[in-house]
Enzyme design. Structure first.
Site, PDB file in Angstrom:
ATOM      1  N   ASP A   1       0.826  -1.207   0.000  1.00  0.00           N
ATOM      2  CA  ASP A   1       0.000   0.000   0.000  1.00  0.00           C
ATOM      3  C   ASP A   1       0.856   1.251   0.000  1.00  0.00           C
ATOM      4  O   ASP A   1       0.680   2.150  -0.831  1.00  0.00           O
ATOM      5  CB  ASP A   1      -0.915  -0.025   1.216  1.00  0.00           C
ATOM      6  CG  ASP A   1      -2.051   0.976   1.101  1.00  0.00           C
ATOM      7  OD1 ASP A   1      -2.358   1.367  -0.031  1.00  0.00           O
ATOM      8  OD2 ASP A   1      -2.623   1.347   2.130  1.00  0.00           O
TER       9      ASP A   1
ATOM     10  N   ASP B   1      -9.686  -2.796   2.890  1.00  0.00           N
ATOM     11  CA  ASP B   1      -9.577  -2.235   4.233  1.00  0.00           C
ATOM     12  C   ASP B   1     -10.517  -2.925   5.205  1.00  0.00           C
ATOM     13  O   ASP B   1     -10.431  -2.703   6.413  1.00  0.00           O
ATOM     14  CB  ASP B   1      -9.871  -0.730   4.197  1.00  0.00           C
ATOM     15  CG  ASP B   1      -8.790   0.019   3.461  1.00  0.00           C
ATOM     16  OD1 ASP B   1      -7.623  -0.077   3.854  1.00  0.00           O
ATOM     17  OD2 ASP B   1      -9.113   0.680   2.466  1.00  0.00           O
TER      18      ASP B   1
END
Length: 532
Positions: A351, A428
């Protein structure tokens, strides 16, 4: 001002503020009792025109509609004059400056330039606008027609530009959706072990084997392959977005329909009535489950057909997305905490790299993550220097269906001009959800609840901090940057304080080793010894 929330591919959320003081509200009120009013979008250039922030501070003008002319020469001014009025004219035939000079010389209080092609801020040389003191704004031509149709010709207008709120209630809804998804998915993951009555990892081995056709367990190899596939897929989407986006859409339709069926069928089968069955090629099929499968497929097809409809299709995408994430969390099982830590840390590195490092390698200085998440729209990839509001519904831009979408709820200039969304990536919820699911199963096997509850609360705290940092800094935030440390550290501290860190770290392998020692010790006992 303009505010956008973008999301990342594979769910690592990127929340971005883009601010440019160019949007405002045109409030139109008629003279009936009680008066009726409507708000419309306007675009202005904040360098040349200054609008008040509230309607209470905005001047009220009588609207003079002369859109049949462009007001490019003095003879275009109507015989009755336009003194102290807001004059609406058509765009074209001359510059914004020329229109503004003529309107101001005629005593107009404001100028509304109607456009059929789209709204852009009035532009030109700064010196040309120095002598123009009246507000000059752009409005949609269809809005002018709508005013006459709904409110009549005798109306008053106010021009103002409310500030962008740093908080929107859509963020709260996003938070509740995320908490619901990880909680349900994590809790559901431990239900098979709980039903089997397993109170240790070794005792649950048989039940896990029975579920092997439905559940998939990670290994070190599969974790590495999973992260590598994420990286390769993201890079391929960056270079071949316009082709691969349809592959992702097709996969989402199939996977979400199957996930929705798995989630709903678990509830339907609990109902004891209506169990009509029939046999087809030696297989017994329940009619209600057949109808349920059809319903899930139809829902996915409806989303696929209307996926670019901004006004309502986000509801379907959220339903399918929540089902997809819950099914993913309850189906993919992490056998130990060690693999959970490995997966979460690798995806956190992934990420951060694709958000913060890749801008140093791309030609336009934009991160690969944002490029892929934002899609092919050129406006979304710019720094917000150029703003255009289409006159009509713009041509659809395909977006990756990997986010939960909730429209902004607080009324503002942005919501008047376009549909604004708060977004949260599936990853997420899925990535920390796998750790929460492991904590839930570990709780079942040691007859506890502390790990599941603590990890879920840690996820909530991480989400709150991620949104808080976004609001305060107005900068892109990878959500895993906060979710991973909070969930991992919390789980580790709980296991250490309870003296279960070794068992928690090794998971099922720890129990297998412990159970295999007993027969070995018994074999070494001298003949005639009595085992306790």
């Amino acid at each position: 001002m303009r505010h956008r929330l973008y999301a990342r591919l594979h769910g690592l959320v990127i929340l971005i503020f883009q601010v440019s003081a160019d949007l405002g509200v045109l409030r139109v009120t008629n003279y009936v009792t009680p008066p009726l009013s409507s708000d419309y979008c306007l675009v202005y250039n904040s360098k040349w025109t200054h609008l008040p922030q509230t309607s209470n501070n905005a001047t009220s003008y009588v609207l003079k509609n002369i859109i049949y002319t462009g007001l490019c020469k003095n003879s275009d001014v109507p015989a009755g004059g336009i003194k102290d009025e807001a004059v609406a004219v058509m765009r074209g035939n001359c510059t914004f400056v020329e229109k503004g000079r003529i309107a101001q010389a005629a005593g107009a209080g404001a100028m509304l330039i109607a456009s059929e092609d789209g709204l852009v801020p009035p532009s030109g040389n700064q010196t040309d606008y120095d002598n123009i003191t009246i507000p000059v704004v752009m409005i949609k031509y269809r809005d002018v027609l709508d005013v006459e149709k709904t409110l009549g010709k005798n109306v008053r207008v106010q021009l103002f530009s409310p500030p962008v709120s740093v908080f929107d209630y859509s963020i709260l809804i996003i938070f509740l959706i995320a908490m619901f998804t990880v909680s349900v998915g994590g809790y559901w993951s431990g239900v098979p072990d709980e039903d089997a009555g397993g109170r240790s990892l070794s005792d649950s081995g048989n039940s896990e084997k029975k579920q092997s056709d439905k559940n998939v367990s990670f290994t070190v190899f599969t974790v590495l392959i999973f992260v590598a596939v994420c990286c390769v897929m993201l890079v391929l989407l960056y270079f071949f977005y316009k082709y691969l986006v349809y592959v992702v859409i097709a996969i989402f339709c199939l996977a979400s329909a199957l996930a929705l069926y798995n989630c709903l069928s678990a509830l339907v089968t609990k109902i004891t009535i209506g169990r009509c069955r029939f046999t087809f090629r030696t297989k017994v099929i329940e009619v209600r489950l057949l109808f349920l499968a059809t319903f899930c497929i139809v829902l996915a097809v409806i989303w696929a057909v209307f996926r670019n409809e901004e006004r309502w299709v986000w509801i379907l995408q959220n339903i399918l997305g929540i089902a997809f994430c819950i099914n993913f969390i309850k189906t993919l099982k992490m056998p130990n905490f060690k693999l959970c830590v490995l997966l979460l840390i690798l995806l956190l590195i992934y990420d951060v790299f694709f958000v913060f490092i890749t801008p140093f390698f791309t030609k336009n200085g934009q991160s690969i993550m944002i490029e892929v998440a934002a899609g092919p729209s050129s406006d979304e990839k710019t720094g917000g220097d150029i703003l255009e509001v289409p006159a009509d519904t713009p041509a659809p831009q395909e977006k990756l269906p990997v986010v939960i979408r909730v429209p902004r709820l607080m009324n503002s200039a942005q919501t008047q001009c376009t549909v604004m969304f708060s977004l949260l990536g599936f990853g997420d919820m899925i990535v920390p959800g796998l750790l929460i699911a492991y904590c839930r199963r570990f709780d079942v096997r040691i007859d506890s609840r502390i790990y599941f509850i603590s990890c879920t609360l840690a996820y909530a705290v991480g989400m709150v901090i991620a949104f808080t940092v976004l609001i305060l800094t107005k900068m892109g935030q990878p959500a895993l940057l906060y979710l991973v440390p909070f969930t991992i550290i919390t789980s580790t501290v709980i296991a250490w304080r309870r003296g279960e860190i070794k068992m928690f770290w090794k998971g099922s392998s720890y129990e297998v080793l412990e159970s295999s020692r007993k027969p070995l010790l018994q074999d070494d006992e001298p003949p005639g010894a009595v085992s306790e």
